[in-house]
Design a protein around this motif. Structure first.
Motif, PDB file in Angstrom:
ATOM      1  N   ASN A  89      90.067  47.337  79.495  1.00 46.14           N
ATOM      2  CA  ASN A  89      91.102  46.277  80.835  1.00 46.14           C
ATOM      3  C   ASN A  89      90.803  44.857  80.706  1.00 46.14           C
ATOM      4  O   ASN A  89      90.066  43.499  80.900  1.00 46.14           O
ATOM      5  CB  ASN A  89      89.045  46.578  81.985  1.00 46.14           C
ATOM      6  N   GLY A  90      91.916  44.557  79.671  1.00 46.23           N
ATOM      7  CA  GLY A  90      92.388  43.506  79.700  1.00 46.23           C
ATOM      8  C   GLY A  90      91.388  42.962  78.791  1.00 46.23           C
ATOM      9  O   GLY A  90      91.365  43.383  77.406  1.00 46.23           O
ATOM     10  N   PHE A  91      90.392  41.469  79.153  1.00 45.67           N
ATOM     11  CA  PHE A  91      89.826  41.224  77.824  1.00 45.67           C
ATOM     12  C   PHE A  91      88.050  41.318  78.117  1.00 45.67           C
ATOM     13  O   PHE A  91      87.623  41.601  77.263  1.00 45.67           O
ATOM     14  CB  PHE A  91      89.432  39.255  78.618  1.00 45.67           C
ATOM     15  N   GLU A  92      87.680  42.492  79.020  1.00 44.43           N
ATOM     16  CA  GLU A  92      87.106  43.431  78.708  1.00 44.43           C
ATOM     17  C   GLU A  92      87.385  45.440  78.167  1.00 44.43           C
ATOM     18  O   GLU A  92      88.296  45.806  78.943  1.00 44.43           O
ATOM     19  CB  GLU A  92      86.429  43.569  79.860  1.00 44.43           C
ATOM     20  N   LYS A  93      85.962  46.118  77.052  1.00 44.34           N
ATOM     21  CA  LYS A  93      86.538  47.220  76.793  1.00 44.34           C
ATOM     22  C   LYS A  93      84.740  47.973  77.143  1.00 44.34           C
ATOM     23  O   LYS A  93      84.202  47.247  77.131  1.00 44.34           O
ATOM     24  CB  LYS A  93      87.309  46.348  75.059  1.00 44.34           C
ATOM     25  N   VAL A  94      85.318  48.368  77.537  1.00 43.09           N
ATOM     26  CA  VAL A  94      84.051  49.741  78.119  1.00 43.09           C
ATOM     27  C   VAL A  94      83.613  50.461  76.733  1.00 43.09           C
ATOM     28  O   VAL A  94      84.759  51.695  76.939  1.00 43.09           O
ATOM     29  CB  VAL A  94      84.111  49.937  79.688  1.00 43.09           C
ATOM     30  N   VAL A  95      82.619  50.837  76.577  1.00 39.52           N
ATOM     31  CA  VAL A  95      82.350  51.606  76.033  1.00 39.52           C
ATOM     32  C   VAL A  95      81.358  52.910  76.426  1.00 39.52           C
ATOM     33  O   VAL A  95      80.045  52.170  77.130  1.00 39.52           O
ATOM     34  CB  VAL A  95      81.516  51.512  74.551  1.00 39.52           C
ATOM     35  N   LYS A  96      81.726  53.824  77.071  1.00 42.14           N
ATOM     36  CA  LYS A  96      80.675  54.899  77.765  1.00 42.14           C
ATOM     37  C   LYS A  96      80.769  55.868  76.302  1.00 42.14           C
ATOM     38  O   LYS A  96      81.172  56.584  75.934  1.00 42.14           O
ATOM     39  CB  LYS A  96      82.063  55.344  78.943  1.00 42.14           C
ATOM     40  N   CYS A  97      78.778  55.936  76.644  1.00 43.88           N
ATOM     41  CA  CYS A  97      78.937  57.674  75.738  1.00 43.88           C
ATOM     42  C   CYS A  97      78.304  58.791  76.469  1.00 43.88           C
ATOM     43  O   CYS A  97      78.302  58.471  77.536  1.00 43.88           O
ATOM     44  CB  CYS A  97      77.129  56.699  74.949  1.00 43.88           C
ATOM     45  N   LYS A  98      78.310  59.394  75.071  1.00 47.14           N
ATOM     46  CA  LYS A  98      77.972  61.444  76.318  1.00 47.14           C
ATOM     47  C   LYS A  98      76.465  60.747  77.199  1.00 47.14           C
ATOM     48  O   LYS A  98      76.616  62.224  78.395  1.00 47.14           O
ATOM     49  CB  LYS A  98      77.361  62.358  74.962  1.00 47.14           C
ATOM     50  N   LYS A  99      75.794  60.307  76.911  1.00 48.81           N
ATOM     51  CA  LYS A  99      74.017  60.290  77.317  1.00 48.81           C
ATOM     52  C   LYS A  99      74.642  59.793  78.597  1.00 48.81           C
ATOM     53  O   LYS A  99      73.779  58.997  79.293  1.00 48.81           O
ATOM     54  CB  LYS A  99      72.826  60.454  76.610  1.00 48.81           C
ATOM     55  N   GLY A 100      75.259  59.166  79.212  1.00 47.96           N
ATOM     56  CA  GLY A 100      75.759  58.454  80.420  1.00 47.96           C
ATOM     57  C   GLY A 100      75.684  56.481  80.225  1.00 47.96           C
ATOM     58  O   GLY A 100      75.762  56.043  80.980  1.00 47.96           O
ATOM     59  N   GLU A 101      75.278  56.355  79.455  1.00 42.64           N
ATOM     60  CA  GLU A 101      75.311  54.528  78.732  1.00 42.64           C
ATOM     61  C   GLU A 101      76.327  54.305  79.009  1.00 42.64           C
ATOM     62  O   GLU A 101      77.394  54.383  78.008  1.00 42.64           O
ATOM     63  CB  GLU A 101      74.562  54.733  77.201  1.00 42.64           C
ATOM     64  N   GLU A 102      76.178  53.184  79.093  1.00 42.76           N
ATOM     65  CA  GLU A 102      77.947  52.197  79.228  1.00 42.76           C
ATOM     66  C   GLU A 102      77.233  50.360  78.152  1.00 42.76           C
ATOM     67  O   GLU A 102      76.493  50.092  79.016  1.00 42.76           O
ATOM     68  CB  GLU A 102      77.920  51.953  80.616  1.00 42.76           C
ATOM     69  N   TYR A 103      78.309  50.398  77.646  1.00 47.98           N
ATOM     70  CA  TYR A 103      78.112  48.592  77.012  1.00 47.98           C
ATOM     71  C   TYR A 103      79.552  48.416  77.281  1.00 47.98           C
ATOM     72  O   TYR A 103      80.524  49.367  77.551  1.00 47.98           O
ATOM     73  CB  TYR A 103      77.459  48.960  75.532  1.00 47.98           C
ATOM     74  N   ARG A 104      79.883  47.135  77.938  1.00 49.57           N
ATOM     75  CA  ARG A 104      81.134  46.164  77.428  1.00 49.57           C
ATOM     76  C   ARG A 104      80.693  45.163  76.392  1.00 49.57           C
ATOM     77  O   ARG A 104      80.077  44.170  76.027  1.00 49.57           O
ATOM     78  CB  ARG A 104      80.506  45.415  79.096  1.00 49.57           C
ATOM     79  N   ALA A 105      82.021  45.239  75.898  1.00 47.74           N
ATOM     80  CA  ALA A 105      82.731  43.858  75.245  1.00 47.74           C
ATOM     81  C   ALA A 105      83.528  43.009  75.433  1.00 47.74           C
ATOM     82  O   ALA A 105      84.851  43.565  75.661  1.00 47.74           O
ATOM     83  CB  ALA A 105      82.525  44.569  73.687  1.00 47.74           C
TER      84      ALA A 105
END
Length: 401
Positions: A89-105
């Motif tokens: 999403n532009g300057f924000e990248k969102v990583v979602k894991c299979k167990k529900g964890e979510e990380y932004r970078a």
């Protein structure tokens, strides 16, 4: 709101950890996400490591442990997580894991590597973990003093066969080529040929694996005459290449028809701020040393991307007044003259924010606004282009102010 990392690296193999070392050392807040319990990627499944420059005597696992320790020394954070999706999403990248964890970078390095290729022959899936294996260092001791079959004839197949020969009674390598012809490097071929525990079946393919609960026989077919024969064995090891782990990237970044990530020489994907390194990207040489080089390059590029984007966001997109941006280069005298002219026009007093963008150092911003000639001037209001002038005269500049 959850923490936003400067750099998230997907995968803890040599490429990913090299990125982590370079990223953390550059003071980027760096996270490595690794799906497996142990970091190290593909090399962690090998034993010998003879071709990493400057390290003549080590094992693959020891070298990978050193990679991780080096990254941790500079502050890299490691977490377990199998990636399900990546959103840009532009300057924000969102990583979602299979167990529900979510990380932004702000930036992401894809270093997910590749998994062993499966041939899909009869019995392969049935006997997986019951005599069928894809990892010598994982399973070698299970076959101590037993006879096994190895499918494959490339570097990894030969290297792993030599390693397996330290445990097993006998190895039969099934090779699709004519006698004496193999895909492995010559030095490895010579080692295999000289190994008393390794035999070869030429011009052949594995057609079926048989057994009662555990592997007992391998059915081999000669590709020239069609004859089939059965080999008594207790295990079958497959080393026939790998498949890139990129299922979660469909529609996110450009992939080849075989699933590898397309990148530039700077490890850039078609998504700004997203890079791919190591075995997962479309490249010719796949070795630990080239993976580490990829990782270092990606981290350096990510640092430049973040600095460039943050500067643009803070001084243009989120500016409280219109911006006048001059795209120039130190190698172009006309653009340097224009910059000097603009600096003397007291733009700040006229309610403008004045910025100079070096097109060589700021390729992403220049590319985003299709800057093909310099000097070029952009007038931006609320982050959007209101006017664009290419090689403008003074009157044209005064007209848009």
């Amino acid at each position: 709101m959850s923490e936003v990392y400067d750099l998230i690296i997907l995968g803890g193999g040599p490429a990913g950890m090299a990125s982590a070392i370079y990223g953390s050392r550059s003071r980027l807040n760096t996270l490595v996400l690794e799906a497996k319990r142990k970091t190290g990627g593909q090399p962690s499944t090998y034993h010998d490591m003879e071709n990493y420059p400057g390290v003549p005597e080590t094992t693959a696992s020891e070298l990978m442990e050193n990679f991780r320790s080096h990254a941790e020394k500079f502050g890299t954070e490691f977490k377990r997580g199998e990636v399900k999706s990546l959103e840009v999403n532009g300057f924000e990248k969102v990583v979602k894991c299979k167990k529900g964890e979510e990380y932004r970078a702000k930036s992401v390095v894809i270093a997910t590597g590749a998994e062993p290729r499966k041939l899909g022959i009869k019995g392969e899936e049935e006997f997986k973990g019951k005599g069928v294996s894809y990892c010598a260092t994982c399973d070698a001791d299970l076959f101590t003093d037993l006879d096994i079959v190895v499918v494959g004839n490339g570097n990894s197949a030969v290297e792993e066969s030599i390693y397996l020969s330290k445990f097993v009674n006998k190895i039969t390598m099934i090779v699709i080529h004519d006698e004496g012809v193999m895909d492995a490097e010559k030095i490895l071929q010579e080692k295999a040929m000289e190994n008393e525990k390794i035999d070869f079946v030429w011009n052949s393919v594995l057609e079926e694996i048989k057994g009662d609960g555990l592997v007992e026989k391998a059915v081999v077919k000669n590709i020239k005459n069609g004859e089939k024969s059965e080999l008594d064995c207790s295990g079958v090891f497959f080393f026939v290449g790998r498949v890139p782990s990129t299922d979660f990237l469909e529609g996110v970044v450009d992939l080849t028809e075989h699933g590898y990530v397309e990148t530039t020489k700077q490890m850039e994907t078609n998504q700004p701020g997203v890079y791919a390194v190591g075995d997962v990207r479309n490249k010719v040489v796949r070795q630990v040393i080239t993976a580490a080089g990829d990782g270092a390059t990606a981290a350096v590029m990510a640092q430049g991307y973040i600095e460039e984007e943050e500067y643009w966001q803070n001084h243009v997109v989120e500016a409280d007044k219109p911006a006048l941006v001059a795209f120039w280069s130190v190698t172009d005298q006309e653009s340097m003259d224009l910059v000097s002219q603009l600096e003397n026009m007291e733009l700040e007093d006229k309610g403008y924010k004045f910025l100079k963008i070096d097109t060589y150092k700021n390729r992403l911003i220049s590319g985003r606004y299709d800057i093909e000639e310099i000097p070029t001037i952009l007038k931006l209001e609320d982050g959007k282009v209101a006017s664009k002038l290419v090689k403008p005269e003074k009157e044209e500049i005064e007209a848009i102010i």
